[in-house]
Design an enzyme around this catalytic site. Sequence first.
Site, PDB file in Angstrom:
ATOM      1  N   SER A 145       0.856  -1.193   0.000  1.00 36.01           N
ATOM      2  CA  SER A 145       0.000   0.000   0.000  1.00 36.01           C
ATOM      3  C   SER A 145       0.886   1.234   0.000  1.00 36.01           C
ATOM      4  O   SER A 145       2.007   1.201   0.541  1.00 36.01           O
ATOM      5  CB  SER A 145      -0.885   0.016   1.242  1.00 36.01           C
ATOM      6  OG  SER A 145      -1.483   1.299   1.389  1.00 36.01           O
ATOM      7  N   TYR A 158      -1.765  -0.765  10.514  1.00 37.71           N
ATOM      8  CA  TYR A 158      -1.884  -1.143   9.101  1.00 37.71           C
ATOM      9  C   TYR A 158      -0.708  -0.595   8.289  1.00 37.71           C
ATOM     10  O   TYR A 158      -0.097  -1.319   7.497  1.00 37.71           O
ATOM     11  CB  TYR A 158      -3.207  -0.629   8.528  1.00 37.71           C
ATOM     12  CG  TYR A 158      -3.357  -0.834   7.043  1.00 37.71           C
ATOM     13  CD1 TYR A 158      -3.503  -2.117   6.509  1.00 37.71           C
ATOM     14  CD2 TYR A 158      -3.349   0.248   6.152  1.00 37.71           C
ATOM     15  CE1 TYR A 158      -3.645  -2.311   5.136  1.00 37.71           C
ATOM     16  CE2 TYR A 158      -3.495   0.052   4.791  1.00 37.71           C
ATOM     17  CZ  TYR A 158      -3.643  -1.227   4.284  1.00 37.71           C
ATOM     18  OH  TYR A 158      -3.775  -1.419   2.928  1.00 37.71           O
TER      19      TYR A 158
HETATM   20  N1  LIG Z   1      -8.812  -0.477  -1.095  1.00 38.23           N
HETATM   21  C1  LIG Z   1      -7.742   0.298  -0.906  1.00 38.23           C
HETATM   22  O1  LIG Z   1      -7.845   1.536  -0.872  1.00 38.23           O
HETATM   23  C2  LIG Z   1      -6.385  -0.336  -0.768  1.00 38.23           C
HETATM   24  C3  LIG Z   1      -5.270   0.517  -0.844  1.00 38.23           C
HETATM   25  C4  LIG Z   1      -4.011  -0.034  -0.706  1.00 38.23           C
HETATM   26  C5  LIG Z   1      -3.862  -1.385  -0.503  1.00 38.23           C
HETATM   27  N2  LIG Z   1      -4.967  -2.206  -0.424  1.00 38.23           N
HETATM   28  C6  LIG Z   1      -4.726  -3.627  -0.180  1.00 38.23           C
HETATM   29  O2  LIG Z   1      -5.377  -4.379  -1.190  1.00 38.23           O
HETATM   30  C7  LIG Z   1      -5.653  -5.689  -0.688  1.00 38.23           C
HETATM   31  C8  LIG Z   1      -7.080  -6.057  -1.022  1.00 38.23           C
HETATM   32  O3  LIG Z   1      -7.963  -5.175  -0.344  1.00 38.23           O
HETATM   33  P1  LIG Z   1      -9.336  -4.636  -0.962  1.00 38.23           P
HETATM   34  O4  LIG Z   1      -9.279  -3.153  -0.902  1.00 38.23           O
HETATM   35  O5  LIG Z   1      -9.613  -5.303  -2.245  1.00 38.23           O
HETATM   36  O6  LIG Z   1     -10.350  -5.062   0.211  1.00 38.23           O
HETATM   37  P2  LIG Z   1     -11.554  -6.102   0.252  1.00 38.23           P
HETATM   38  O7  LIG Z   1     -12.502  -5.854  -0.868  1.00 38.23           O
HETATM   39  O8  LIG Z   1     -12.066  -6.010   1.648  1.00 38.23           O
HETATM   40  O9  LIG Z   1     -10.844  -7.497   0.012  1.00 38.23           O
HETATM   41  C9  LIG Z   1     -10.105  -8.165   1.008  1.00 38.23           C
HETATM   42  C10 LIG Z   1     -10.041  -9.615   0.652  1.00 38.23           C
HETATM   43  O10 LIG Z   1      -9.253 -10.299   1.641  1.00 38.23           O
HETATM   44  C11 LIG Z   1      -9.999 -11.410   2.120  1.00 38.23           C
HETATM   45  N3  LIG Z   1      -9.678 -11.675   3.514  1.00 38.23           N
HETATM   46  C12 LIG Z   1      -9.845 -10.841   4.586  1.00 38.23           C
HETATM   47  N4  LIG Z   1      -9.475 -11.464   5.710  1.00 38.23           N
HETATM   48  C13 LIG Z   1      -9.077 -12.716   5.351  1.00 38.23           C
HETATM   49  C14 LIG Z   1      -8.597 -13.841   6.060  1.00 38.23           C
HETATM   50  N5  LIG Z   1      -8.441 -13.809   7.397  1.00 38.23           N
HETATM   51  N6  LIG Z   1      -8.283 -14.965   5.387  1.00 38.23           N
HETATM   52  C15 LIG Z   1      -8.449 -15.026   4.041  1.00 38.23           C
HETATM   53  N7  LIG Z   1      -8.882 -13.990   3.298  1.00 38.23           N
HETATM   54  C16 LIG Z   1      -9.200 -12.851   3.951  1.00 38.23           C
HETATM   55  C17 LIG Z   1     -11.474 -11.009   1.967  1.00 38.23           C
HETATM   56  O11 LIG Z   1     -12.304 -12.150   1.812  1.00 38.23           O
HETATM   57  P3  LIG Z   1     -13.165 -12.874   2.967  1.00 38.23           P
HETATM   58  O12 LIG Z   1     -13.769 -11.777   3.797  1.00 38.23           O
HETATM   59  O13 LIG Z   1     -14.156 -13.668   2.163  1.00 38.23           O
HETATM   60  O14 LIG Z   1     -12.198 -13.735   3.713  1.00 38.23           O
HETATM   61  C18 LIG Z   1     -11.405 -10.256   0.630  1.00 38.23           C
HETATM   62  O15 LIG Z   1     -11.492 -11.167  -0.439  1.00 38.23           O
HETATM   63  C19 LIG Z   1      -5.345  -5.647   0.813  1.00 38.23           C
HETATM   64  O16 LIG Z   1      -4.083  -6.229   1.058  1.00 38.23           O
HETATM   65  C20 LIG Z   1      -5.321  -4.156   1.114  1.00 38.23           C
HETATM   66  O17 LIG Z   1      -4.537  -3.855   2.223  1.00 38.23           O
HETATM   67  C21 LIG Z   1      -6.225  -1.701  -0.565  1.00 38.23           C
END
Ligand SMILES: NC(=O)c1ccc[n+]([C@@H]2O[C@H](COP(=O)([O-])OP(=O)(O)OC[C@H]3O[C@@H](n4cnc5c(N)ncnc54)[C@H](OP(=O)(O)O)[C@@H]3O)[C@@H](O)[C@H]2O)c1
Length: 270
Positions: A145, A158
């Site tokens: 991130s 985080y």
């Molecule tokens: N959105 C942003 O602004 C942003 C910015 C920078 C980086 N990121 C990074 O991008 C990545 C994806 O995030 P996203 O924004 O796409 O969020 P998201 O839509 O909430 O997706 C998170 C995913 O991780 C899975 N997950 C959560 N806890 C888990 C666990 N204990 N075991 C297995 N799977 C788990 C969730 O599925 P289940 O709930 O079904 O397990 C979901 O598929 C993350 O690493 C996040 O830190 C996001």
Amino acid sequence: MSNSHPHKLGTAIVTGASSGIGKVYADRLAARGYDLVLVARRADRLNQIADDLEKRFSIRAEVLVADLAEPAGLSATIERISSDPSVSLLVNNAGYSILKTLAETPDDLFTNMIALNITALTALSKAALGRFQQNGSGTIVNVGSGVGFAPLSMVPIYGPTKAYVLQFTQILQQQVAGTGIRVQLVVPGAVVSEGWDVAGGASLDALDPSIVMTTEDCVDAALAGLDDGELITAPSLQDETLLRNYEAASGLLLQGMFAGKPADRYGIKR
Ligand SMILES: NC(=O)c1ccc[n+]([C@@H]2O[C@H](COP(=O)([O-])OP(=O)(O)OC[C@H]3O[C@@H](n4cnc5c(N)ncnc54)[C@H](OP(=O)(O)O)[C@@H]3O)[C@@H](O)[C@H]2O)c1
């Protein structure tokens, strides 16, 4: 489980494939022709996504329901990577954020987040590295991130987990240099996803829409960066020299640390 008829591109394992960035990775990798293993906790969503991708792209999409913050789920995923020679790509995407002060964050919540964002990513990278060293090739994509680059008070744990992802991935890149193994770090800025609801403490709606990108744009840029051979892909960073300057400054700072004597400004004379 081994695949007796491995697809040419092999099998991609995508963690956190049930929503957001991971779901788009699954879609784009299926479109490229990868067979998939989709990992997350929500079985219903994963099954729906797998069925849809199998129908649309004539690939195999397997569902692995696993909580990666728990030893059993992590072990099952490690085993899935280690036992299948067709595995050629790991997208370490599963992760979440907590937008609260340290005092407001319950202990079990931050230990769980560290288990997922750091421990699981490390263990799965290690398993994939072992697999790829046997195969002589393979790709690891770690999703970090932008907040891993500098301290931001709204993400007291985080942010540091993503700083870990940054440095850990850069070290992996040093270790695989000159081999057929590739490691890419993807550093999104702010991306529209359910992650903002999970995080608590800040609403996506409260952000200026001009600073938030779609999951599709994020993943398409990340894959374009992968195709170009980038080590660090920052999908929304317009001025690439900022990244080059950061890398150069951190390298110089590291070198500067090893001088063997107190710096002159401390006035210690021997
Ligand atoms: N959105 C942003 O602004 C942003 C910015 C920078 C980086 N990121 C990074 O991008 C990545 C994806 O995030 P996203 O924004 O796409 O969020 P998201 O839509 O909430 O997706 C998170 C995913 O991780 C899975 N997950 C959560 N806890 C888990 C666990 N204990 N075991 C297995 N799977 C788990 C969730 O599925 P289940 O709930 O079904 O397990 C979901 O598929 C993350 O690493 C996040 O830190 C996001």
